[in-house]
Scaffold this motif. Structure first.
Motif, PDB file in Angstrom:
ATOM      1  N   PRO A  28       0.818  -1.281  -0.094  1.00 14.97           N
ATOM      2  CA  PRO A  28      -0.007   0.058   0.120  1.00 14.97           C
ATOM      3  C   PRO A  28       0.907   1.151  -0.101  1.00 14.97           C
ATOM      4  O   PRO A  28       0.074   2.308  -0.276  1.00 14.97           O
ATOM      5  CB  PRO A  28      -0.878  -0.064   1.400  1.00 14.97           C
ATOM      6  CG  PRO A  28       0.090  -0.927   2.166  1.00 14.97           C
ATOM      7  CD  PRO A  28       1.007  -1.876   1.258  1.00 14.97           C
ATOM      8  N   GLN A  29       2.220   1.054   0.151  1.00 14.84           N
ATOM      9  CA  GLN A  29       2.994   2.421   0.107  1.00 14.84           C
ATOM     10  C   GLN A  29       3.348   3.087  -1.126  1.00 14.84           C
ATOM     11  O   GLN A  29       4.581   2.928  -1.400  1.00 14.84           O
ATOM     12  CB  GLN A  29       4.250   2.032   1.081  1.00 14.84           C
ATOM     13  CG  GLN A  29       3.845   1.720   2.485  1.00 14.84           C
ATOM     14  CD  GLN A  29       3.938   0.440   2.690  1.00 14.84           C
ATOM     15  OE1 GLN A  29       3.585  -0.694   1.812  1.00 14.84           O
ATOM     16  NE2 GLN A  29       4.468  -0.102   3.865  1.00 14.84           N
ATOM     17  N   SER A  33       1.794  10.056   3.120  1.00 19.39           N
ATOM     18  CA  SER A  33       1.420  11.442   3.606  1.00 19.39           C
ATOM     19  C   SER A  33       2.810  12.421   3.545  1.00 19.39           C
ATOM     20  O   SER A  33       3.930  11.796   4.061  1.00 19.39           O
ATOM     21  CB  SER A  33       0.661  11.610   4.828  1.00 19.39           C
ATOM     22  OG  SER A  33       1.457  10.954   5.849  1.00 19.39           O
ATOM     23  N   ILE A  46      -0.579   8.251   6.244  1.00 13.99           N
ATOM     24  CA  ILE A  46      -1.505   7.893   5.254  1.00 13.99           C
ATOM     25  C   ILE A  46      -0.767   7.261   4.119  1.00 13.99           C
ATOM     26  O   ILE A  46       0.028   7.759   3.558  1.00 13.99           O
ATOM     27  CB  ILE A  46      -2.591   8.903   4.965  1.00 13.99           C
ATOM     28  CG1 ILE A  46      -3.072   9.833   6.034  1.00 13.99           C
ATOM     29  CG2 ILE A  46      -3.321   8.631   3.558  1.00 13.99           C
ATOM     30  CD1 ILE A  46      -4.072  10.988   5.536  1.00 13.99           C
ATOM     31  N   TRP A  47      -1.390   6.022   3.794  1.00 14.78           N
ATOM     32  CA  TRP A  47      -0.738   5.143   2.725  1.00 14.78           C
ATOM     33  C   TRP A  47      -1.808   5.078   1.778  1.00 14.78           C
ATOM     34  O   TRP A  47      -2.879   4.553   2.073  1.00 14.78           O
ATOM     35  CB  TRP A  47       0.136   3.951   3.137  1.00 14.78           C
ATOM     36  CG  TRP A  47       1.222   3.962   3.925  1.00 14.78           C
ATOM     37  CD1 TRP A  47       1.719   5.107   4.423  1.00 14.78           C
ATOM     38  CD2 TRP A  47       1.670   3.100   5.085  1.00 14.78           C
ATOM     39  NE1 TRP A  47       2.700   4.731   5.497  1.00 14.78           N
ATOM     40  CE2 TRP A  47       2.595   3.614   5.562  1.00 14.78           C
ATOM     41  CE3 TRP A  47       1.185   1.432   5.161  1.00 14.78           C
ATOM     42  CZ2 TRP A  47       3.487   2.641   6.752  1.00 14.78           C
ATOM     43  CZ3 TRP A  47       1.899   0.874   6.263  1.00 14.78           C
ATOM     44  CH2 TRP A  47       3.013   1.394   6.867  1.00 14.78           C
ATOM     45  N   GLU A  48      -1.387   5.082   0.484  1.00 13.92           N
ATOM     46  CA  GLU A  48      -2.383   4.762  -0.582  1.00 13.92           C
ATOM     47  C   GLU A  48      -1.600   3.970  -1.566  1.00 13.92           C
ATOM     48  O   GLU A  48      -0.586   4.406  -2.248  1.00 13.92           O
ATOM     49  CB  GLU A  48      -2.694   6.082  -1.563  1.00 13.92           C
ATOM     50  CG  GLU A  48      -3.322   7.089  -0.484  1.00 13.92           C
ATOM     51  CD  GLU A  48      -3.917   8.290  -1.272  1.00 13.92           C
ATOM     52  OE1 GLU A  48      -3.475   8.608  -2.376  1.00 13.92           O
ATOM     53  OE2 GLU A  48      -4.352   9.420  -0.510  1.00 13.92           O
ATOM     54  N   ASN A  53      -6.093   1.898   0.965  1.00 16.08           N
ATOM     55  CA  ASN A  53      -5.373   3.003   1.702  1.00 16.08           C
ATOM     56  C   ASN A  53      -5.434   2.572   3.257  1.00 16.08           C
ATOM     57  O   ASN A  53      -6.286   2.128   3.741  1.00 16.08           O
ATOM     58  CB  ASN A  53      -6.127   4.249   1.252  1.00 16.08           C
ATOM     59  CG  ASN A  53      -7.570   4.305   1.945  1.00 16.08           C
ATOM     60  OD1 ASN A  53      -7.889   3.325   2.024  1.00 16.08           O
ATOM     61  ND2 ASN A  53      -8.174   5.434   1.663  1.00 16.08           N
ATOM     62  N   CYS A  54      -4.319   2.867   3.795  1.00 20.48           N
ATOM     63  CA  CYS A  54      -4.072   2.343   5.153  1.00 20.48           C
ATOM     64  C   CYS A  54      -3.759   3.791   6.294  1.00 20.48           C
ATOM     65  O   CYS A  54      -3.287   4.937   5.505  1.00 20.48           O
ATOM     66  CB  CYS A  54      -2.815   1.641   5.469  1.00 20.48           C
ATOM     67  SG  CYS A  54      -3.209   0.150   4.372  1.00 20.48           S
ATOM     68  N   CYS A  64      -6.643  -0.422   7.515  1.00 15.25           N
ATOM     69  CA  CYS A  64      -6.619  -0.394   6.067  1.00 15.25           C
ATOM     70  C   CYS A  64      -8.183  -0.663   5.531  1.00 15.25           C
ATOM     71  O   CYS A  64      -8.872  -1.332   5.991  1.00 15.25           O
ATOM     72  CB  CYS A  64      -5.711  -1.418   5.474  1.00 15.25           C
ATOM     73  SG  CYS A  64      -4.038  -1.211   5.898  1.00 15.25           S
ATOM     74  N   TYR A  67     -10.361  -0.255  -1.673  1.00 16.55           N
ATOM     75  CA  TYR A  67     -11.310   0.770  -2.310  1.00 16.55           C
ATOM     76  C   TYR A  67     -12.542   0.198  -2.613  1.00 16.55           C
ATOM     77  O   TYR A  67     -12.744  -0.983  -2.994  1.00 16.55           O
ATOM     78  CB  TYR A  67     -10.482   1.105  -3.575  1.00 16.55           C
ATOM     79  CG  TYR A  67      -9.164   2.006  -3.324  1.00 16.55           C
ATOM     80  CD1 TYR A  67      -8.993   2.982  -2.403  1.00 16.55           C
ATOM     81  CD2 TYR A  67      -7.701   1.415  -3.816  1.00 16.55           C
ATOM     82  CE1 TYR A  67      -7.912   3.767  -2.293  1.00 16.55           C
ATOM     83  CE2 TYR A  67      -6.774   1.945  -3.355  1.00 16.55           C
ATOM     84  CZ  TYR A  67      -6.682   3.178  -2.752  1.00 16.55           C
ATOM     85  OH  TYR A  67      -5.543   3.708  -2.625  1.00 16.55           O
ATOM     86  N   ARG A 159       1.394  14.428  -1.517  1.00 18.33           N
ATOM     87  CA  ARG A 159       2.121  13.082  -1.422  1.00 18.33           C
ATOM     88  C   ARG A 159       3.428  12.876  -1.536  1.00 18.33           C
ATOM     89  O   ARG A 159       3.865  13.744  -2.341  1.00 18.33           O
ATOM     90  CB  ARG A 159       1.366  11.749  -1.717  1.00 18.33           C
ATOM     91  CG  ARG A 159      -0.101  11.708  -1.403  1.00 18.33           C
ATOM     92  CD  ARG A 159      -0.518  11.461   0.244  1.00 18.33           C
ATOM     93  NE  ARG A 159      -1.764  11.319   0.371  1.00 18.33           N
ATOM     94  CZ  ARG A 159      -2.498  12.376   0.977  1.00 18.33           C
ATOM     95  NH1 ARG A 159      -2.057  13.459   1.296  1.00 18.33           N
ATOM     96  NH2 ARG A 159      -3.848  11.850   1.270  1.00 18.33           N
TER      97      ARG A 159
END
Length: 225
Positions: A28-29, A33, A46-48, A53-54, A64, A67, A159
């Motif tokens: 997820p990285q 943020s 915040i990881w997307e 996303n986590c 987590c 989507y 980000r």
């Protein structure tokens, strides 16, 4: 011997590239943020990623969420999801093809000349996989950097590059290196097989040589008669 060492080295690189491709796909990285300006809440990360996303709070708890829809992703992440899935499948096929072309395998026979095209195919597949991995990783990184320096974008929406992107670049280089080595090893297989010669089925031993020397021919018998 040198060709076998090249094959083993390329297989290790290809296997590492395959594992790295799958890892980059599920990590997820991709976007993390950025703590700039008024966004100084450092206890929340915040990881997307491509699938979820986590939110990680104070390095203790992480939540987590997958989507809800593909349309919820940005266009670059949508394309990256498809490309990374294709790269994962292609890397697996390339790895299995490379195993069939190795010298230590017997399922395709012992002819190195026939295994040369198999290794060449595996090498090309690894190179294509490396390029397929490189495209989405570089695309997402470019969009992150562009938005980071865009004054219109709010600081809370900006980000930074995540660990998955760095791992993706390393994975792409490993796949390209493994594919190039496989292509060189396939050329070495064809070259070494061209120097092979067939061993004669009848070998003259000292015993058989003396026997042939002692036994007179029909022509010599006719002279004594």
């Amino acid at each position: 011997m040198a060709t076998s060492a090249l094959q083993y080295a390329a297989l290790v690189l290809g296997g590492a590239g395959m594992v790295g491709t799958v890892a980059v796909t599920i990590m997820p990285q991709w976007r993390v943020s950025a703590f700039i300006g008024s966004n100084i809440v450092v206890f929340e990360n915040i990881w997307e990623g491509l699938w979820m996303n986590c939110i990680r709070q104070a390095n203790i708890r992480m939540q987590c969420k997958i989507y809800d829809s593909l349309l919820a992703l940005s266009p670059d992440l949508q394309a990256s999801r498809g490309l990374m899935c294709a790269a994962s499948l292609l890397s697996f096929l390339a790895f299995m093809t490379a195993i069939l072309g190795m010298k230590c395998t017997r399922c395709t026979g012992d002819d190195d000349k026939a295994k040369g095209p198999i290794l060449l195919t595996a090498g090309i597949m690894f190179i294509v996989t490396g390029l397929v991995v490189l495209i989405p990783v570089s695309w997402v990184a470019n969009s992150i950097i562009r938005d980071f320096y865009n004054p219109i974008v709010d600081n809370g929406q900006k980000r930074e590059l995540g660990e998955a992107l760095y791992l993706g670049w390393i994975t792409a280089l490993v796949l390209l290196a493994g594919g190039a080595i496989f292509c060189c090893a396939s050329y070495g297989n064809e070259k070494s097989s061209s120097y092979r010669y067939s061993v004669p089925s009848h070998r003259t031993t000292p015993k058989s040589y003396h026997m042939e020397k002692k036994s007179p021919s029909v022509y010599s018998k006719s002279q004594y008669v």
